[in-house]
Design a protein around this motif. Structure first.
Motif, PDB file in Angstrom:
ATOM      1  N   THR A 251       0.830  -1.205   0.000  1.00 11.22           N
ATOM      2  CA  THR A 251       0.000   0.000   0.000  1.00 11.22           C
ATOM      3  C   THR A 251       0.863   1.253   0.000  1.00 11.22           C
ATOM      4  N   ARG A 252       1.806   1.344   0.935  1.00 10.83           N
ATOM      5  CA  ARG A 252       2.676   2.515   1.011  1.00 10.83           C
ATOM      6  C   ARG A 252       3.595   2.608  -0.209  1.00 10.83           C
ATOM      7  N   SER A 253       4.138   1.483  -0.616  1.00 13.47           N
ATOM      8  CA  SER A 253       5.084   1.490  -1.725  1.00 13.47           C
ATOM      9  C   SER A 253       4.460   2.036  -3.001  1.00 13.47           C
ATOM     10  N   ASN A 254       3.221   1.678  -3.267  1.00 17.19           N
ATOM     11  CA  ASN A 254       2.622   2.062  -4.545  1.00 17.19           C
ATOM     12  C   ASN A 254       2.360   3.556  -4.656  1.00 17.19           C
ATOM     13  N   PHE A 255       2.254   4.282  -3.544  1.00 20.31           N
ATOM     14  CA  PHE A 255       2.144   5.736  -3.636  1.00 20.31           C
ATOM     15  C   PHE A 255       3.415   6.348  -4.219  1.00 20.31           C
ATOM     16  N   PHE A 256       4.537   5.642  -4.098  1.00 16.90           N
ATOM     17  CA  PHE A 256       5.785   6.171  -4.635  1.00 16.90           C
ATOM     18  C   PHE A 256       5.851   6.031  -6.153  1.00 16.90           C
ATOM     19  N   ARG A 257       4.863   5.366  -6.752  1.00  9.16           N
ATOM     20  CA  ARG A 257       4.750   5.364  -8.208  1.00  9.16           C
ATOM     21  C   ARG A 257       4.438   6.760  -8.739  1.00  9.16           C
ATOM     22  N   TYR A 258       3.967   7.645  -7.884  1.00  6.31           N
ATOM     23  CA  TYR A 258       3.670   9.006  -8.322  1.00  6.31           C
ATOM     24  C   TYR A 258       4.926   9.754  -8.742  1.00  6.31           C
ATOM     25  N   VAL A 259       6.098   9.225  -8.386  1.00  5.09           N
ATOM     26  CA  VAL A 259       7.350   9.832  -8.844  1.00  5.09           C
ATOM     27  C   VAL A 259       7.543   9.595 -10.347  1.00  5.09           C
ATOM     28  N   VAL A 260       6.907   8.552 -10.900  1.00  2.00           N
ATOM     29  CA  VAL A 260       7.104   8.189 -12.306  1.00  2.00           C
ATOM     30  C   VAL A 260       6.776   9.345 -13.249  1.00  2.00           C
ATOM     31  N   PRO A 261       5.553   9.930 -13.215  1.00  2.00           N
ATOM     32  CA  PRO A 261       5.279  11.026 -14.154  1.00  2.00           C
ATOM     33  C   PRO A 261       6.138  12.252 -13.921  1.00  2.00           C
ATOM     34  N   ALA A 262       6.507  12.531 -12.673  1.00  2.00           N
ATOM     35  CA  ALA A 262       7.381  13.670 -12.400  1.00  2.00           C
ATOM     36  C   ALA A 262       8.745  13.459 -13.047  1.00  2.00           C
ATOM     37  N   ALA A 263       9.270  12.237 -12.926  1.00  2.00           N
ATOM     38  CA  ALA A 263      10.554  11.931 -13.556  1.00  2.00           C
ATOM     39  C   ALA A 263      10.444  12.001 -15.078  1.00  2.00           C
ATOM     40  N   ALA A 264       9.286  11.582 -15.622  1.00  2.00           N
ATOM     41  CA  ALA A 264       9.083  11.641 -17.070  1.00  2.00           C
ATOM     42  C   ALA A 264       9.084  13.086 -17.560  1.00  2.00           C
ATOM     43  N   VAL A 265       8.474  13.988 -16.791  1.00  2.00           N
ATOM     44  CA  VAL A 265       8.449  15.403 -17.157  1.00  2.00           C
ATOM     45  C   VAL A 265       9.869  15.977 -17.161  1.00  2.00           C
ATOM     46  N   ILE A 266      10.650  15.653 -16.133  1.00  2.00           N
ATOM     47  CA  ILE A 266      12.025  16.147 -16.045  1.00  2.00           C
ATOM     48  C   ILE A 266      12.865  15.592 -17.193  1.00  2.00           C
ATOM     49  N   ALA A 267      12.691  14.291 -17.489  1.00  2.00           N
ATOM     50  CA  ALA A 267      13.449  13.689 -18.586  1.00  2.00           C
ATOM     51  C   ALA A 267      13.076  14.326 -19.921  1.00  2.00           C
ATOM     52  N   GLY A 268      11.789  14.634 -20.110  1.00  2.00           N
ATOM     53  CA  GLY A 268      11.360  15.296 -21.335  1.00  2.00           C
ATOM     54  C   GLY A 268      11.978  16.676 -21.483  1.00  2.00           C
ATOM     55  N   TYR A 269      12.110  17.374 -20.357  1.00  2.00           N
ATOM     56  CA  TYR A 269      12.727  18.704 -20.367  1.00  2.00           C
ATOM     57  C   TYR A 269      14.214  18.607 -20.722  1.00  2.00           C
ATOM     58  N   LEU A 270      14.921  17.641 -20.118  1.00  2.00           N
ATOM     59  CA  LEU A 270      16.357  17.531 -20.316  1.00  2.00           C
ATOM     60  C   LEU A 270      16.721  16.962 -21.684  1.00  2.00           C
ATOM     61  N   MET A 271      15.911  16.006 -22.176  1.00  2.00           N
ATOM     62  CA  MET A 271      16.279  15.287 -23.396  1.00  2.00           C
ATOM     63  C   MET A 271      15.625  15.848 -24.657  1.00  2.00           C
ATOM     64  N   PHE A 272      14.432  16.444 -24.513  1.00  6.54           N
ATOM     65  CA  PHE A 272      13.710  16.892 -25.698  1.00  6.54           C
ATOM     66  C   PHE A 272      13.303  18.361 -25.644  1.00  6.54           C
ATOM     67  N   GLY A 273      13.738  19.076 -24.604  1.00  3.49           N
ATOM     68  CA  GLY A 273      13.449  20.498 -24.511  1.00  3.49           C
ATOM     69  C   GLY A 273      11.994  20.811 -24.224  1.00  3.49           C
ATOM     70  N   GLU A 274      11.236  19.853 -23.668  1.00  3.34           N
ATOM     71  CA  GLU A 274       9.840  20.105 -23.328  1.00  3.34           C
ATOM     72  C   GLU A 274       9.756  21.065 -22.141  1.00  3.34           C
ATOM     73  N   THR A 275       8.693  21.855 -22.097  1.00  5.39           N
ATOM     74  CA  THR A 275       8.563  22.871 -21.056  1.00  5.39           C
ATOM     75  C   THR A 275       8.012  22.272 -19.760  1.00  5.39           C
ATOM     76  N   ILE A 276       8.322  22.926 -18.653  1.00  4.36           N
ATOM     77  CA  ILE A 276       7.779  22.574 -17.339  1.00  4.36           C
ATOM     78  C   ILE A 276       7.035  23.793 -16.821  1.00  4.36           C
ATOM     79  N   SER A 277       5.744  23.631 -16.528  1.00  3.94           N
ATOM     80  CA  SER A 277       4.922  24.765 -16.112  1.00  3.94           C
ATOM     81  C   SER A 277       4.977  24.952 -14.599  1.00  3.94           C
ATOM     82  N   LEU A 278       4.483  26.113 -14.137  1.00  2.00           N
ATOM     83  CA  LEU A 278       4.400  26.374 -12.692  1.00  2.00           C
ATOM     84  C   LEU A 278       3.457  25.394 -12.015  1.00  2.00           C
ATOM     85  N   TRP A 279       2.370  25.002 -12.708  1.00  2.00           N
ATOM     86  CA  TRP A 279       1.456  24.003 -12.150  1.00  2.00           C
ATOM     87  C   TRP A 279       2.186  22.687 -11.886  1.00  2.00           C
TER      88      TRP A 279
END
Length: 312
Positions: A251-279
């Motif tokens: 139960t507790r471990s699976n909440f840490f899956r929420y890091v997945v989309p955050a890491a994907a956003v950061i990787a998109g910014y670093l590798m493909f120049g995608e923007t990161i919004s204030l939201w």
């Protein structure tokens, strides 16, 4: 903080690291998607990893066999947790927007894990878990929906939305049943045989895809994507996640899956120049706060038995 608290914190670090690896893989896999059919790429990821798992199992535990009574359970885990889950993820992305798929794949997963947990484990649902989980869910919604696509509600996305939502249900049940098998065998043994059976079930879906790949023209980026997926994202990540999940609880471990989309956003910014919004930045702060709040809860770890000692 005592030794028990320090030891437990490393399991949370392991969960965050694996989720970051899986999130980064969205960007790394994109490098290979124009060359490989998605299902073939998934098969290569898991199928090529199988020999590495068996070598590790033999070296660390001295044998590779499983009890006959465990075969049906591991077959089911491989079929649903690897083959069906991975194919459903691929087609959910095809039939709905990336934002919809990301949100529905990730956000409900820990909720279903909490709902179904009493059927498999004795994990309590505490106030801290509810509060931290709610904050993390709000955060991950901001991270996903704060991008350019937003959440699209239309009839043409309905099939993909349903498939993405089903990923959360299948994935939660897969994690929980894995936990029950880890009481009988090590995390390494469960991972090895689950992925072996899952790869076997996935093979027929790839038969029309092999001839479409120009194997002689593969570039360094393709080989890097395969290496990352096979060794880092599968062999290392599955072992670390399962071992940490066994100590922390599904139960507790699976909440840490929420890091997945955050890491994907950061990787998109670093590798493909995608923007990161204030939201998205605000969502990351919410999510981090919720996960930190969950990880600060004092919880007695299960006893370390012979079956689990060799996996971490």
């Amino acid at each position: 903080m005592g030794d028990r608290g320090r030891n437990k914190s490393w399991f949370y670090v392991g969960l965050i690291a694996v989720a970051a690896i899986w999130g980064t893989n969205f960007a790394i896999s994109r490098l290979a998607m124009e060359t490989f059919d998605p299902i073939l790429f998934s098969f290569l990821r898991f199928g090529v990893a199988v020999p590495f798992f068996f070598l590790l199992l033999k070296k660390l535990e001295g044998s590779i066999g499983i009890p006959l009574k465990a075969v049906p359970g591991l077959l089911g885990l491989g079929l649903f947790g690897i083959t069906i889950l991975e194919i459903t993820v691929m087609y959910s992305i095809k039939f709905t927007t990336l934002a919809n798929a990301s949100l529905l794949n990730v956000a409900p997963w820990p909720i279903f894990a909490a709902i179904f947990a009493p059927l498999f484990t004795r994990e309590p649902i505490t106030r801290r878990l509810v509060i931290g989980g709610a904050a993390a869910m709000v955060g991950v919604c901001f991270v996903i929906l704060g991008g350019g696509e937003g959440f699209a509600v239309s009839s043409q996305n309905m099939l993909g939305n349903l498939m993405a939502f089903s990923v959360s249900v299948i994935g939660a049940l897969y994690n929980l049943y894995s936990m029950s098998l880890m009481k009988q065998m090590s995390a390494l043994r469960v991972s090895t045989w689950t992925i072996a059976f899952g790869s076997l079930f996935m093979l027929p879906f790839t038969l029309g895809s092999w001839s479409k790949v120009e194997w002689g023209s593969l570039e360094a980026s393709h080989y890097f994507s395969l290496f990352y997926n096979i060794i880092i994202c599968t062999v290392v990540a599955f072992l670390v996640w399962n071992a940490c999940m066994y100590r922390i609880g599904a139960t507790r471990s699976n909440f840490f899956r929420y890091v997945v989309p955050a890491a994907a956003v950061i990787a998109g910014y670093l590798m493909f120049g995608e923007t990161i919004s204030l939201w998205q930045l605000a969502g990351a702060a919410f999510m981090a706060g919720g996960l930190i709040w969950i990880s600060m809860e004092q919880r007695t770890a299960p006893p370390i038995t012979t079956a689990t000692r060799s996996t971490v």
